[in-house]
Scaffold this motif. Structure first.
Motif, PDB file in Angstrom:
ATOM      1  N   ALA A 393       4.396 -13.182  32.748  1.00 61.74           N
ATOM      2  CA  ALA A 393       4.317 -14.088  31.732  1.00 61.74           C
ATOM      3  C   ALA A 393       3.142 -13.563  30.322  1.00 61.74           C
ATOM      4  CB  ALA A 393       4.623 -15.432  31.255  1.00 61.74           C
ATOM      5  N   GLY A 394       2.142 -13.071  31.531  1.00 61.61           N
ATOM      6  CA  GLY A 394       1.143 -13.087  31.220  1.00 61.61           C
ATOM      7  C   GLY A 394      -0.605 -14.333  31.053  1.00 61.61           C
ATOM      8  N   GLN A 395       0.134 -15.049  32.430  1.00 60.98           N
ATOM      9  CA  GLN A 395      -0.130 -15.789  32.798  1.00 60.98           C
ATOM     10  C   GLN A 395      -1.158 -15.594  33.881  1.00 60.98           C
ATOM     11  OE1 GLN A 395       2.567 -18.233  32.924  1.00 60.98           O
ATOM     12  NE2 GLN A 395       1.243 -19.621  31.832  1.00 60.98           N
ATOM     13  N   VAL A 396      -2.591 -15.754  34.162  1.00 63.03           N
ATOM     14  CA  VAL A 396      -3.590 -15.160  34.990  1.00 63.03           C
ATOM     15  C   VAL A 396      -3.510 -17.058  36.049  1.00 63.03           C
ATOM     16  CG1 VAL A 396      -5.380 -14.810  36.503  1.00 63.03           C
ATOM     17  CG2 VAL A 396      -4.713 -14.098  34.051  1.00 63.03           C
ATOM     18  N   ALA A 397      -3.088 -16.871  37.293  1.00 65.48           N
ATOM     19  CA  ALA A 397      -3.228 -18.016  38.728  1.00 65.48           C
ATOM     20  C   ALA A 397      -4.484 -17.378  39.673  1.00 65.48           C
ATOM     21  CB  ALA A 397      -2.015 -18.080  39.068  1.00 65.48           C
ATOM     22  N   ASP A 403     -12.208 -26.599  45.141  1.00 70.41           N
ATOM     23  CA  ASP A 403     -11.183 -26.889  45.363  1.00 70.41           C
ATOM     24  C   ASP A 403     -10.009 -27.479  43.959  1.00 70.41           C
ATOM     25  OD1 ASP A 403     -11.085 -27.207  47.926  1.00 70.41           O
ATOM     26  OD2 ASP A 403     -12.254 -29.421  48.054  1.00 70.41           O
ATOM     27  N   THR A 404      -9.822 -25.772  43.626  1.00 73.15           N
ATOM     28  CA  THR A 404      -8.806 -26.176  42.386  1.00 73.15           C
ATOM     29  C   THR A 404      -7.848 -25.239  42.037  1.00 73.15           C
ATOM     30  OG1 THR A 404      -9.952 -25.145  40.871  1.00 73.15           O
ATOM     31  CG2 THR A 404     -10.553 -27.182  40.833  1.00 73.15           C
ATOM     32  N   ILE A 405      -6.499 -25.173  41.491  1.00 71.73           N
ATOM     33  CA  ILE A 405      -5.225 -23.632  41.122  1.00 71.73           C
ATOM     34  C   ILE A 405      -5.525 -23.864  39.946  1.00 71.73           C
ATOM     35  CG2 ILE A 405      -3.379 -22.791  41.641  1.00 71.73           C
ATOM     36  CD1 ILE A 405      -2.799 -23.804  43.960  1.00 71.73           C
ATOM     37  N   LYS A 406      -5.938 -22.845  39.216  1.00 78.40           N
ATOM     38  CA  LYS A 406      -6.373 -22.592  38.086  1.00 78.40           C
ATOM     39  C   LYS A 406      -5.033 -21.788  37.046  1.00 78.40           C
ATOM     40  CE  LYS A 406     -10.948 -24.173  37.276  1.00 78.40           C
ATOM     41  NZ  LYS A 406     -12.324 -24.073  37.255  1.00 78.40           N
ATOM     42  N   LEU A 459      -7.226 -18.749  50.867  1.00 77.64           N
ATOM     43  CA  LEU A 459      -6.116 -18.991  50.209  1.00 77.64           C
ATOM     44  C   LEU A 459      -5.958 -18.570  49.185  1.00 77.64           C
ATOM     45  CD1 LEU A 459      -5.645 -22.653  50.829  1.00 77.64           C
ATOM     46  CD2 LEU A 459      -4.447 -21.218  52.414  1.00 77.64           C
ATOM     47  N   LYS A 460      -4.719 -17.913  49.241  1.00 82.72           N
ATOM     48  CA  LYS A 460      -4.445 -16.813  46.938  1.00 82.72           C
ATOM     49  C   LYS A 460      -3.254 -17.052  46.641  1.00 82.72           C
ATOM     50  CE  LYS A 460      -7.443 -13.281  48.408  1.00 82.72           C
ATOM     51  NZ  LYS A 460      -7.346 -11.886  48.499  1.00 82.72           N
ATOM     52  N   PRO A 461      -3.162 -17.601  45.907  1.00 87.07           N
ATOM     53  CA  PRO A 461      -1.808 -17.914  44.698  1.00 87.07           C
ATOM     54  C   PRO A 461      -1.389 -16.577  44.625  1.00 87.07           C
ATOM     55  CG  PRO A 461      -3.127 -17.957  42.870  1.00 87.07           C
ATOM     56  CD  PRO A 461      -4.305 -18.017  44.280  1.00 87.07           C
ATOM     57  N   ARG A 462       0.583 -16.774  45.145  1.00 85.20           N
ATOM     58  CA  ARG A 462       1.088 -15.187  44.333  1.00 85.20           C
ATOM     59  C   ARG A 462       2.400 -16.029  43.978  1.00 85.20           C
ATOM     60  NH1 ARG A 462      -1.652 -10.895  46.184  1.00 85.20           N
ATOM     61  NH2 ARG A 462      -2.252 -11.511  47.871  1.00 85.20           N
ATOM     62  N   TRP A 463       2.415 -14.766  42.857  1.00 83.15           N
ATOM     63  CA  TRP A 463       3.385 -15.526  41.972  1.00 83.15           C
ATOM     64  C   TRP A 463       4.940 -14.921  42.209  1.00 83.15           C
ATOM     65  CZ3 TRP A 463       3.363 -19.114  37.201  1.00 83.15           C
ATOM     66  CH2 TRP A 463       1.530 -19.286  37.528  1.00 83.15           C
ATOM     67  N   GLN A 464       5.714 -15.334  42.032  1.00 82.50           N
ATOM     68  CA  GLN A 464       7.618 -14.532  41.727  1.00 82.50           C
ATOM     69  C   GLN A 464       7.272 -13.817  40.316  1.00 82.50           C
ATOM     70  OE1 GLN A 464      10.801 -16.825  41.944  1.00 82.50           O
ATOM     71  NE2 GLN A 464      12.270 -16.040  43.412  1.00 82.50           N
ATOM     72  N   LYS A 473       6.932 -19.248  39.213  1.00 77.30           N
ATOM     73  CA  LYS A 473       7.125 -19.728  39.704  1.00 77.30           C
ATOM     74  C   LYS A 473       5.726 -18.934  40.901  1.00 77.30           C
ATOM     75  CE  LYS A 473      10.813 -19.973  41.420  1.00 77.30           C
ATOM     76  NZ  LYS A 473      11.748 -19.686  40.157  1.00 77.30           N
ATOM     77  N   LEU A 474       4.897 -20.370  41.447  1.00 77.56           N
ATOM     78  CA  LEU A 474       3.897 -19.598  42.218  1.00 77.56           C
ATOM     79  C   LEU A 474       4.011 -20.004  44.130  1.00 77.56           C
ATOM     80  CD1 LEU A 474       0.706 -21.873  42.781  1.00 77.56           C
ATOM     81  CD2 LEU A 474       0.386 -21.129  40.200  1.00 77.56           C
TER      82      LEU A 474
END
Length: 530
Positions: A393-397, A403-406, A459-464, A473-474
């Motif tokens: 969708a063009g979003q970046v996590a 101590d944040t997920i943005k 820790l790293k975020p990963r998207w579906q 979802k991540l």
């Protein structure tokens, strides 16, 4: 001789020897102190006075010198005494030096990048075919069934129930699924939706592959085996070693599902053909001695011949695999390490980087000026940013040590929060387009304990990437030994756990199009929810 004076007696031989011993001892102490100071092992006492009570003159305080962390790979020297050799023997000294240099060279060669193709046999047989900062509380949930039952939104409640209903792969307990020998640093699913195939890369360059559609083989017991324990065999796991150091990232191009690209701290990127069991080096510095640890790899879906990568030295690279390695384009985007990056799947000329310099930056590759891509915009966090992941969708996590997920939407129409000005999607932006600081701020900030410490992978975020329900979802590891699932608006959907998980599944990934989630631990064990 003057009247009244006494003749000075000449020191005895014993006194002469005593004074000589004292002088020799003082000289030795001065020498040892000087050597210790040069080695950085000795510091002067904090007291402001001397041994006679006199104050030392005040010194101007200098700024601390910048320390550069350098990995020492040299082995320790060995003792001649323990080896049974006379200490003063020249033969002993020479032998000790030769042994030291020999072991040092073996260690250097072990860690050096291996060039050329690596063959692993005729084929690869895969299976049968806010929290308080720094405080982890094992097995204490921060999201549970009560959060789901109290959800008033029917659609959200149904989604939470579906994601929370994912169960651990029940054929083996997680502590028996040792997918890699050492700590897991990266994971990925094969894009096939017919069966779950999981890849994991570890600290020493081993790639583990497991087919999660397999079931334990039934053991036919003979009379002689009746008294033995009825233990099921462990799952079938394929191990290959395409690299000599940490496998930091991996990628599968949609046009080549039989090939997995792996990036490593040994400065190379390899493409492993799963049907031919051959790992081909697709990129590496032209000089084998160059140390350019690769921290990330990605490819545009429209071009299977170009790889993009980042390094721990702060560089970003673009390389066409059909050309010599010397033609690779390198851009120094940061003075500090880039821990992770990704391309926009729908507009791959845009990339997002995450750096130790505490920034997430958005770049445009279409316009290069002053030997750098155009900086579209940047957002600075309080502490270092670990990874920047684009979704379709063009979003970046991002995850950060603050101590944040943005989640950043960059003001794109349809993605922004209510009441904010909306921009058209990135695909419509012209080359050189830039965003102001306000638009670069995240739309969503989630409090999350990211204090992994020394022994747990970052820790790293990963998207579906292609959600079947069109809800982005991540997934991200949880220091309490769970895996957290969030939607793109920051709503928590699930917190996955289960019996047999004895360590933090820090490396967590989504299957591109199925509700399958894998997690990897520091002991090389795998957790899989389906």
């Amino acid at each position: 001789m003057a009247r009244g004076t006494q003749p000075v007696a000449e020191p005895s031989d014993f006194e002469k020897q005593r004074l000589a011993n004292i002088a020799e001892r003082d000289a030795l102490l001065r020498k040892l102190t000087q050597e210790a100071q040069q080695a950085g092992l000795y510091s002067k006492p904090a007291s402001g006075g001397t041994q006679h009570g006199q104050k030392r003159p005040a010194k101007r305080k200098e700024p601390p010198a910048k320390r550069v962390k350098k990995e020492d790979i040299a082995p320790r020297r060995t003792s001649s005494r323990l080896a049974g050799l006379q200490a003063d023997s020249e033969v002993a000294k020479q032998k000790a030096e030769e042994e030291y240099e020999k072991v040092k060279e073996v260690e250097r060669q072990r860690r050096q990048r291996v060039t050329g193709d690596l063959s692993f046999g005729s084929s690869l047989v895969i299976g049968t075919d806010v929290l308080l900062k720094g405080v982890a509380k094992p097995y204490e949930r921060t999201f549970d069934a009560e959060d789901i039952s109290e959800t008033s939104d029917k659609d959200l409640k149904a989604l939470r129930e579906r994601m929370s209903a994912l169960e651990l792969w029940d054929q083996w307990e997680p502590n028996r699924i040792k997918i890699t020998p050492e700590r897991i640093y990266s994971m990925s699913f094969h894009p096939a939706a017919t069966k779950p195939i999981v890849f994991a890369g570890d600290k020493m360059g081993t790639l583990g592959i497991v087919d999660a559609s397999q079931k334990p083989a039934k053991k036919v017991k003979s009379e002689a085996d009746e008294d033995e324990d009825d233990d099921d065999p462990d799952p079938e796991i394929t191990h290959i070693k395409p690299h000599t150091r940490t496998i930091s990232a991996m990628h599968t191009h949609p046009s080549k599902p039989e090939t997995i690209y792996t990036a490593s701290y040994d400065s190379s990127i390899r493409a492993t053909d799963l049907t031919k069991a051959v790992a081909v080096e697709v990129y590496g510095p032209t000089d084998k001695e160059d140390d350019e640890p690769v921290s990330g790899v990605d490819m545009a879906a429209s071009d299977p011949n170009v790889v993009y990568f980042t390094t721990l030295n702060g560089a970003f690279g673009k390389y066409d695999t059909r050309q010599p390695a010397s033609t690779a384009e390198l851009y120094q985007l940061s003075e500090k390490k880039i821990g992770g990056f990704s391309l926009n799947p729908l507009a791959p000329h845009y990339l997002a980087t995450a750096s130790l310099d505490r920034t997430m930056k958005l770049w445009d590759l279409r316009k290069i000026s002053k030997k750098l891509p155009t900086l579209v915009g940047e957002h600075e966090s309080r502490l270092s940013v670990s990874h920047a992941a684009f979704n379709t969708a063009g979003q970046v996590a991002t995850t950060s040590y603050d101590d944040t997920i943005k989640i950043h939407s960059f003001g794109v129409k349809g993605l922004t929060a209510k009441g904010t000005a909306a921009l058209e999607s990135m695909e419509t932006w012209k080359a050189g387009y830039q965003l102001d600081e306000e638009v670069m701020k995240p739309e969503v900030v989630i409090r999350h304990n990211n204090q992994t410490g020394r022994w747990t992978t970052i820790l790293k975020p990963r998207w579906q990437m292609f959600p079947p329900d069109n809800i982005h979802k991540l997934v991200v590891g949880n220091m309490n030994r769970f895996v957290d699932v969030y939607s793109a608006d920051g709503t928590q959907l699930a917190q996955l756990g289960g019996e047999g998980i004895t360590a933090v599944p820090a490396v967590a990934v989504f299957h591109p199009s199925k509700d399958w989630i894998a997690g990897g631990t520091a002991s090389g064990k795998m957790c899989l929810w389906m």
